[in-house]
Design an enzyme around this catalytic site. Structure first.
Site, PDB file in Angstrom:
ATOM      1  N   PHE A 102      -7.687  31.918   2.492  1.00 50.12           N
ATOM      2  CA  PHE A 102      -7.941  30.498   2.274  1.00 50.12           C
ATOM      3  C   PHE A 102      -8.710  29.959   3.489  1.00 50.12           C
ATOM      4  O   PHE A 102      -8.348  28.944   4.083  1.00 50.12           O
ATOM      5  CB  PHE A 102      -6.638  29.714   2.065  1.00 50.12           C
ATOM      6  CG  PHE A 102      -5.714  30.296   1.024  1.00 50.12           C
ATOM      7  CD1 PHE A 102      -5.851  29.968  -0.313  1.00 50.12           C
ATOM      8  CD2 PHE A 102      -4.712  31.182   1.390  1.00 50.12           C
ATOM      9  CE1 PHE A 102      -4.998  30.502  -1.267  1.00 50.12           C
ATOM     10  CE2 PHE A 102      -3.850  31.726   0.445  1.00 50.12           C
ATOM     11  CZ  PHE A 102      -3.993  31.389  -0.894  1.00 50.12           C
ATOM     12  N   CYS A 115       0.975   4.823   3.888  1.00 49.78           N
ATOM     13  CA  CYS A 115       1.687   5.220   5.111  1.00 49.78           C
ATOM     14  C   CYS A 115       3.150   4.810   5.010  1.00 49.78           C
ATOM     15  O   CYS A 115       3.563   3.795   5.572  1.00 49.78           O
ATOM     16  CB  CYS A 115       1.028   4.583   6.334  1.00 49.78           C
ATOM     17  SG  CYS A 115      -0.686   5.081   6.571  1.00 49.78           S
ATOM     18  N   CYS A 128       0.843  -1.205   0.000  1.00 51.92           N
ATOM     19  CA  CYS A 128       0.000   0.000   0.000  1.00 51.92           C
ATOM     20  C   CYS A 128       0.875   1.251   0.000  1.00 51.92           C
ATOM     21  O   CYS A 128       1.889   1.320   0.697  1.00 51.92           O
ATOM     22  CB  CYS A 128      -0.912  -0.009   1.234  1.00 51.92           C
ATOM     23  SG  CYS A 128      -1.987   1.442   1.349  1.00 51.92           S
ATOM     24  N   CYS A 130      -7.535  -1.120   8.176  1.00 51.58           N
ATOM     25  CA  CYS A 130      -6.610   0.001   8.004  1.00 51.58           C
ATOM     26  C   CYS A 130      -6.258   0.554   9.376  1.00 51.58           C
ATOM     27  O   CYS A 130      -7.150   0.898  10.155  1.00 51.58           O
ATOM     28  CB  CYS A 130      -7.230   1.081   7.126  1.00 51.58           C
ATOM     29  SG  CYS A 130      -6.174   2.543   6.948  1.00 51.58           S
ATOM     30  N   CYS A 139       1.102  23.189   4.417  1.00 52.14           N
ATOM     31  CA  CYS A 139       1.116  21.730   4.252  1.00 52.14           C
ATOM     32  C   CYS A 139       2.169  21.305   3.245  1.00 52.14           C
ATOM     33  O   CYS A 139       2.171  20.159   2.788  1.00 52.14           O
ATOM     34  CB  CYS A 139      -0.267  21.221   3.832  1.00 52.14           C
ATOM     35  SG  CYS A 139      -0.906  21.948   2.320  1.00 52.14           S
ATOM     36  N   ASN A 176     -12.576  27.487   9.771  1.00 48.46           N
ATOM     37  CA  ASN A 176     -11.852  26.723  10.780  1.00 48.46           C
ATOM     38  C   ASN A 176     -11.032  27.615  11.720  1.00 48.46           C
ATOM     39  O   ASN A 176     -10.977  27.379  12.927  1.00 48.46           O
ATOM     40  CB  ASN A 176     -10.939  25.711  10.082  1.00 48.46           C
ATOM     41  CG  ASN A 176     -10.311  24.707  11.023  1.00 48.46           C
ATOM     42  OD1 ASN A 176     -10.983  24.105  11.844  1.00 48.46           O
ATOM     43  ND2 ASN A 176      -9.001  24.531  10.908  1.00 48.46           N
ATOM     44  N   ASP A 215      -3.517  30.097   5.219  1.00 46.68           N
ATOM     45  CA  ASP A 215      -3.630  28.634   5.312  1.00 46.68           C
ATOM     46  C   ASP A 215      -3.872  28.078   3.915  1.00 46.68           C
ATOM     47  O   ASP A 215      -4.935  27.529   3.608  1.00 46.68           O
ATOM     48  CB  ASP A 215      -4.761  28.243   6.266  1.00 46.68           C
ATOM     49  CG  ASP A 215      -4.886  26.733   6.440  1.00 46.68           C
ATOM     50  OD1 ASP A 215      -3.912  26.019   6.148  1.00 46.68           O
ATOM     51  OD2 ASP A 215      -5.968  26.267   6.854  1.00 46.68           O
ATOM     52  N   GLN A 245      -9.968  19.336   7.952  1.00 46.39           N
ATOM     53  CA  GLN A 245      -8.756  18.624   8.310  1.00 46.39           C
ATOM     54  C   GLN A 245      -9.111  17.174   8.657  1.00 46.39           C
ATOM     55  O   GLN A 245     -10.162  16.913   9.215  1.00 46.39           O
ATOM     56  CB  GLN A 245      -8.063  19.298   9.496  1.00 46.39           C
ATOM     57  CG  GLN A 245      -7.545  20.692   9.198  1.00 46.39           C
ATOM     58  CD  GLN A 245      -6.376  20.706   8.212  1.00 46.39           C
ATOM     59  OE1 GLN A 245      -5.866  19.668   7.798  1.00 46.39           O
ATOM     60  NE2 GLN A 245      -5.955  21.894   7.820  1.00 46.39           N
ATOM     61  N   GLU A 258     -11.998  33.113   0.530  1.00 46.36           N
ATOM     62  CA  GLU A 258     -11.873  31.728   0.067  1.00 46.36           C
ATOM     63  C   GLU A 258     -12.348  31.644  -1.380  1.00 46.36           C
ATOM     64  O   GLU A 258     -13.262  32.367  -1.781  1.00 46.36           O
ATOM     65  CB  GLU A 258     -12.726  30.821   0.974  1.00 46.36           C
ATOM     66  CG  GLU A 258     -13.034  29.440   0.467  1.00 46.36           C
ATOM     67  CD  GLU A 258     -11.805  28.582   0.281  1.00 46.36           C
ATOM     68  OE1 GLU A 258     -11.710  27.938  -0.776  1.00 46.36           O
ATOM     69  OE2 GLU A 258     -10.945  28.568   1.184  1.00 46.36           O
TER      70      GLU A 258
END
Length: 443
Positions: A304, A82, A79, A160, A401, A309, A374, A275, A325
């Site tokens: 953004f 991860c 997979c 999972c 990110c 949030n 963000d 998130q 946004e």
């Protein structure tokens, strides 16, 4: 090293790159080695050779790191989800901090005055939403899972380790349902799970509108498989690119997450961006609010802003907030959330393509005391490039990110006279190579 006429490639690994690959040097070239980690000696197989660097995979670990562990997931070798499971969880966080620092130095030629302590929560069963791919093999058997490491094939899974336990436990039952639907002629694109405090949603996306027979099969399966569970479930359906809609049971319960520190409940729907890690999200918002150091009456931009949030917590701290946004449906959700939480008077939301920001756009916003950014992985280059006097906020908090675009944008802010005060990582995606970070810039 020679064995049976084959020359083995052997290297000492000294770093980890932003994709989670070990970094080594061999014959004057950089080698990026999947499955290797710093302080290890490995033998490897080159999978792609370029003029400046090679890409490779571990064949064997000759000298393992003390922080190497046995992967928890039985699908780790196949997979693609991860990739860092072979690294102890706390060591993953430290390595992500190093990745952030290296990207800042290499790409942006910048470094913060202070490194913030990392933020992290539980390393397993943390994903509040996930999309699983569906494929049909040559014999007509349904495969349900994530994409493979080395191809676009779907790795068929029965469980999972990063999904919540009650969702992971339902994967075999969902596969049985999908097989029945496919055998009766239905075509399914993907399956989504959404977990919130009061509700878990299973969303099925079909290629074309389900028939009455399919809908009957869905209701019968739900009653037999999910109705008596100790969690509240709801089945949603989606057709192609249409929005997902609640299907069964008919009574509607909102998905939502709580930000109890600010007395906020944030409703959302499948398809909205949220998130994927609610516990870490709450910690991230707390840190962002701390770093903004909000004073009552300040005018703050949340760019953004998504469904609010960060905007709503900032308003709860006494600020007047302008959230901007690009997605109109998220702006509508943010406005609804502000009304539902009793803070709409302090919030204004706008729809705008922030990737098209220029100096005139910045001037049209007026002056802000502070700003929160963000952006998605592509960063906020157009925004930071367009900031100019007299519209320079005195403090900017940047949530990233992607450390590469964060480093690029940090360099632009420093060119504009900002001091890079602090930065640190937030482990939003344990077991993966994704690096979430936060930084503070002061004028």
């Amino acid at each position: 090293m020679v064995k049976g006429g084959h020359v083995k490639n052997v290297a000492d690994v000294f770093s980890l790159d932003y994709e989670g690959r070990g970094v080594a040097r061999a014959d004057g070239k950089t080698v990026f080695i999947k499955g290797a980690m710093p302080s290890e000696t490995v033998s490897y197989r080159v999978t792609k050779s370029k003029k400046q660097f090679d890409e490779a995979e571990v064949e064997s670990v000759l000298k393992p790191s003390d922080e190497r562990v046995k992967p928890k997931c039985r699908y780790f070798d196949t997979c693609g989800g991860c990739v860092l499971q072979y690294i102890e969880s706390n060591a993953q966080v430290a390595l992500k901090q190093r990745i952030l620092e290296e990207q800042l130095a290499r790409i942006g030629k910048v470094f913060p005055e202070q490194i913030l302590p990392p933020i992290y929560a539980t390393p397993w069963h943390y994903r509040d939403r996930a999309r699983l791919s569906v494929a049909i093999d040559a014999s007509g058997e349904v495969k349900l899972g994530f994409q493979a490491k080395r191809s676009h094939d779907v790795v068929d899974i029965e469980s999972c380790e990063v999904l919540p336990l009650h969702i992971s436990a339902q994967i075999p039952s969902v596969k049985i349902l999908l097989q029945k639907l496919v055998d009766s002629g239905a075509g399914i694109k993907f399956v989504e799970f959404h977990r919130s405090k009061k509700l878990t949603v299973l969303n099925l996306c079909f290629f074309k509108r389900p028939s009455e027979k399919t809908e009957r099969q869905l209701r019968e399966w739900f009653d037999a498989s999910l109705k008596q569970q100790n969690k509240t479930w709801q089945l949603w359906l989606q057709c192609g690119k249409e929005s997902a809609k609640a299907f069964y049971p008919s009574h509607h319960i909102d998905l939502s997450y709580d930000l109890s520190e600010y007395n906020l409940t944030m409703p959302y729907r499948p398809g909205d961006f949220t998130q994927i890690n609610a516990d870490l999200n709450a910690l991230m918002i707390h840190r962002a609010i701390q770093l903004l150091n909000i004073r009552s009456g300040e005018r703050i931009a949340d760019l953004f802003c998504g469904l609010g949030n960060f905007s709503l917590p900032m308003a709860k701290c006494g600020a007047t907030v302008v959230g901007i946004e690009g997605a109109d449906y998220l702006v509508n959700r943010a406005q609804q959330n502000a009304i539902a939480n009793g803070c709409a008077d302090q919030l204004e939301f706008q729809v705008a393509d922030l990737f098209e920001t220029d100096e005139a756009t910045v001037a049209s916003w007026g002056q802000f005391d502070k700003m929160l950014l963000d952006p998605p992985r592509s960063g906020a280059y157009a925004v930071v490039k367009s900031l100019h006097s007299p519209y320079l906020p005195k403090r900017i908090v940047y949530v990233s990110c992607n450390p590469a675009t964060f480093a690029r944008d940090a360099a632009v802010l420093i060119e504009k006279g900002y001091v890079f005060k602090s930065a640190g990582v937030m482990n939003m995606f344990p077991q993966t190579a994704h690096v979430e970070s936060i930084g503070v810039f002061e004028r």
